[in-house]
Design a protein around this motif. Structure first.
Motif, PDB file in Angstrom:
ATOM      1  N   ALA A  73       0.846  -1.202   0.000  1.00 42.30           N
ATOM      2  CA  ALA A  73       0.000   0.000   0.000  1.00 42.30           C
ATOM      3  C   ALA A  73       0.880   1.250   0.000  1.00 42.30           C
ATOM      4  O   ALA A  73       1.970   1.265   0.583  1.00 42.30           O
ATOM      5  CB  ALA A  73      -0.913  -0.001   1.219  1.00 42.30           C
ATOM      6  N   PRO A  74       0.452   2.324  -0.661  1.00 39.26           N
ATOM      7  CA  PRO A  74       1.257   3.552  -0.724  1.00 39.26           C
ATOM      8  C   PRO A  74       1.642   4.054   0.673  1.00 39.26           C
ATOM      9  O   PRO A  74       0.814   4.099   1.584  1.00 39.26           O
ATOM     10  CB  PRO A  74       0.323   4.551  -1.419  1.00 39.26           C
ATOM     11  CG  PRO A  74      -0.591   3.698  -2.241  1.00 39.26           C
ATOM     12  CD  PRO A  74      -0.812   2.457  -1.421  1.00 39.26           C
ATOM     13  N   GLY A  75       2.908   4.371   0.831  1.00 42.71           N
ATOM     14  CA  GLY A  75       3.390   4.967   2.072  1.00 42.71           C
ATOM     15  C   GLY A  75       3.807   3.989   3.150  1.00 42.71           C
ATOM     16  O   GLY A  75       4.392   4.403   4.157  1.00 42.71           O
ATOM     17  N   VAL A  76       3.542   2.698   2.991  1.00 39.50           N
ATOM     18  CA  VAL A  76       3.923   1.719   4.015  1.00 39.50           C
ATOM     19  C   VAL A  76       5.420   1.447   3.912  1.00 39.50           C
ATOM     20  O   VAL A  76       5.936   1.103   2.844  1.00 39.50           O
ATOM     21  CB  VAL A  76       3.138   0.405   3.854  1.00 39.50           C
ATOM     22  CG1 VAL A  76       3.684  -0.663   4.808  1.00 39.50           C
ATOM     23  CG2 VAL A  76       1.657   0.643   4.111  1.00 39.50           C
ATOM     24  N   GLN A  77       6.123   1.611   5.031  1.00 45.67           N
ATOM     25  CA  GLN A  77       7.556   1.348   5.069  1.00 45.67           C
ATOM     26  C   GLN A  77       7.819   0.063   5.859  1.00 45.67           C
ATOM     27  O   GLN A  77       7.282  -0.124   6.954  1.00 45.67           O
ATOM     28  CB  GLN A  77       8.308   2.514   5.694  1.00 45.67           C
ATOM     29  CG  GLN A  77       8.292   3.765   4.825  1.00 45.67           C
ATOM     30  CD  GLN A  77       9.329   4.782   5.258  1.00 45.67           C
ATOM     31  OE1 GLN A  77      10.148   4.538   6.150  1.00 45.67           O
ATOM     32  NE2 GLN A  77       9.305   5.946   4.624  1.00 45.67           N
ATOM     33  N   VAL A  78       8.654  -0.792   5.285  1.00 47.13           N
ATOM     34  CA  VAL A  78       8.904  -2.130   5.826  1.00 47.13           C
ATOM     35  C   VAL A  78      10.356  -2.252   6.266  1.00 47.13           C
ATOM     36  O   VAL A  78      11.272  -1.866   5.526  1.00 47.13           O
ATOM     37  CB  VAL A  78       8.578  -3.203   4.770  1.00 47.13           C
ATOM     38  CG1 VAL A  78       8.891  -4.599   5.312  1.00 47.13           C
ATOM     39  CG2 VAL A  78       7.108  -3.115   4.348  1.00 47.13           C
ATOM     40  N   VAL A  79      10.569  -2.811   7.452  1.00 48.46           N
ATOM     41  CA  VAL A  79      11.910  -3.087   7.953  1.00 48.46           C
ATOM     42  C   VAL A  79      12.158  -4.581   7.843  1.00 48.46           C
ATOM     43  O   VAL A  79      11.394  -5.393   8.376  1.00 48.46           O
ATOM     44  CB  VAL A  79      12.074  -2.640   9.420  1.00 48.46           C
ATOM     45  CG1 VAL A  79      13.470  -3.017   9.939  1.00 48.46           C
ATOM     46  CG2 VAL A  79      11.831  -1.140   9.554  1.00 48.46           C
ATOM     47  N   THR A  80      13.196  -4.960   7.140  1.00 45.20           N
ATOM     48  CA  THR A  80      13.630  -6.356   7.040  1.00 45.20           C
ATOM     49  C   THR A  80      15.130  -6.341   6.830  1.00 45.20           C
ATOM     50  O   THR A  80      15.666  -5.405   6.225  1.00 45.20           O
ATOM     51  CB  THR A  80      12.899  -7.098   5.900  1.00 45.20           C
ATOM     52  OG1 THR A  80      13.219  -8.504   5.954  1.00 45.20           O
ATOM     53  CG2 THR A  80      13.248  -6.555   4.539  1.00 45.20           C
ATOM     54  N   PRO A  81      15.858  -7.337   7.322  1.00 46.20           N
ATOM     55  CA  PRO A  81      17.320  -7.272   7.253  1.00 46.20           C
ATOM     56  C   PRO A  81      17.866  -7.449   5.830  1.00 46.20           C
ATOM     57  O   PRO A  81      17.145  -7.744   4.879  1.00 46.20           O
ATOM     58  CB  PRO A  81      17.778  -8.430   8.151  1.00 46.20           C
ATOM     59  CG  PRO A  81      16.579  -8.833   8.928  1.00 46.20           C
ATOM     60  CD  PRO A  81      15.390  -8.479   8.103  1.00 46.20           C
ATOM     61  N   ASP A 132       6.749   1.070   9.410  1.00 50.12           N
ATOM     62  CA  ASP A 132       5.393   0.714   9.836  1.00 50.12           C
ATOM     63  C   ASP A 132       5.261  -0.772  10.106  1.00 50.12           C
ATOM     64  O   ASP A 132       4.363  -1.198  10.844  1.00 50.12           O
ATOM     65  CB  ASP A 132       4.389   1.098   8.742  1.00 50.12           C
ATOM     66  CG  ASP A 132       4.504   2.556   8.346  1.00 50.12           C
ATOM     67  OD1 ASP A 132       4.249   3.418   9.216  1.00 50.12           O
ATOM     68  OD2 ASP A 132       4.854   2.840   7.181  1.00 50.12           O
ATOM     69  N   VAL A 133       6.130  -1.561   9.498  1.00 49.16           N
ATOM     70  CA  VAL A 133       6.048  -3.022   9.550  1.00 49.16           C
ATOM     71  C   VAL A 133       7.443  -3.589   9.727  1.00 49.16           C
ATOM     72  O   VAL A 133       8.406  -3.108   9.113  1.00 49.16           O
ATOM     73  CB  VAL A 133       5.433  -3.584   8.246  1.00 49.16           C
ATOM     74  CG1 VAL A 133       5.499  -5.109   8.214  1.00 49.16           C
ATOM     75  CG2 VAL A 133       4.003  -3.111   8.072  1.00 49.16           C
TER      76      VAL A 133
END
Length: 348
Positions: free
Chosen positions: A158-166, A227-228
């Motif tokens: 979705a627009p604007g969702v920022q995801v943290v993953t290594p 956000d995630v």
């Protein structure tokens, strides 16, 4: 050579943010060492120390299991000294000569590297559980109350969702995190382009930071970035139990995580190292793994904890995609693997 821009907050800010809400994060960042059990000398048993090299987020499990091993006849007088960090980095350290007795990595290729180096027997995974003492699944961690209304892999785009993953070139966690939506979108590899299109959109538009390990990813998320957070279910449970303002979702389609353990055959304490590895599969240890948030592989223990580990509607496995040798070569080999190329393109 793959290069990545890692956006990290200053260390002082990280410590301040974590002090009140995540005690479990202390002393277990990349390469940190920690004594998981102290020897019991009351019976006159001689003290020995086993060196464990493991991936970053498994520390809470070993903090419970290692002291219990020290209370057994086989473990009397044994201290387990743990070094925890990004799985790939830990594997490379052992391959380069770091003294290890037992290894527990995030992904099978990190053990295979040690087989190739002559440090682990080729039949390390020949037992009934294929060298996997516990499991997990890929989960989606969100802020308390789920303000972005994230429930599925599609929602991450979705627009604007920022995801943290290594970073997948240092972290096994990152590989699992990417394989979950890849398998879901590609129908278990039947339509690989659909899976790669999803990964391209996710990495190119939504993944802005790439910490080195699953634990560093958790720290980054707790500091307020993103956000995630994509992570192991056990790590998500540990964050929630620490009091962090997060909650997690196990998507209807996700991926089975299998974290292998092996004995280093050059160990000076080979008998004790083997006994420790074997203890990890016992019912007593399996219950401790389960209480620490890891899915037990012992069938009877798994039934005891079934209510705590809900079954996803569809649980994809590495076997569904052809096994680690195929997956690593096709998707993650630096410069040529399909996902590796996506990361290179996204970070140029």
């Amino acid at each position: 050579m793959n290069s990545f821009v890692l956006q990290r907050l200053p260390r002082k800010a990280a410590l301040a943010a974590l002090a009140g809400s995540a005690v479990l994060l202390t002393a277990c960042g990349g390469g940190a060492s920690d004594s998981a059990a102290s020897p019991d000398r009351s019976s006159g048993a001689s003290a020995e120390t086993l060196s464990l090299f493991a991936y970053s987020v498994v520390k809470p499990g070993f903090d419970a299991v290692a002291p219990a091993f020290a209370q057994t006849a086989a473990g009397k007088g044994i201290t387990v000294q743990g070094s925890y960090g990004p799985s790939g980095d830990q594997s490379r350290k052992v391959a380069s000569g770091a003294p290890a007795d037992v290894v527990n990595f995030s992904v099978e290729p990190d053990v295979t590297r040690l087989v190739s180096a002559g440090l682990v027997d080729a039949d390390w995974n020949s037992n009934a559980d294929k060298g996997i003492p516990f499991g997990s699944v890929v989960s989606i961690v969100v802020r308390k109350g789920n303000p972005k209304h994230i429930h599925s892999w599609d929602d991450l785009l979705a627009p604007g969702v920022q995801v943290v993953t290594p970073n997948p070139f240092s972290s096994g966690s990152a590989k699992w995190n990417l394989l979950a939506p890849y398998a879901a979108r590609s129908e278990g590899g039947k339509n690989p382009q659909a899976g790669l299109d999803y990964i391209h959109a996710l990495v190119g538009d939504h993944v802005k930071v790439q910490p080195k390990s699953g634990r560093e990813a958790s720290e980054t998320f707790l500091q307020g970035t993103g956000d995630v957070l994509l992570s192991y279910e056990d790590e998500a449970l540990a964050l929630e139990r620490s009091g962090a303002a997060v909650e997690h979702i196990v998507p209807e389609q996700t991926f089975k995580i299998e974290n292998p353990v092996a004995v280093v055959k050059t160990s000076k304490h080979l008998d004790k190292a083997t006994a420790f590895r074997d203890y990890l599969f016992t019912p007593d240890a399996q219950r401790l793994w389960a209480k620490a948030g890891f899915r037990p592989v012992d069938g009877s223990v798994a039934k005891e904890f079934a209510s705590e580990f809900p079954a996803p509607k569809k649980l994809w496995t590495i076997a569904d995609l052809g096994g680690w040798a195929r997956v690593d070569k096709q998707l993650f080999t630096p410069n040529t693997g399909s996902i590796a190329v996506i990361y290179d393109t996204a970070t140029k």
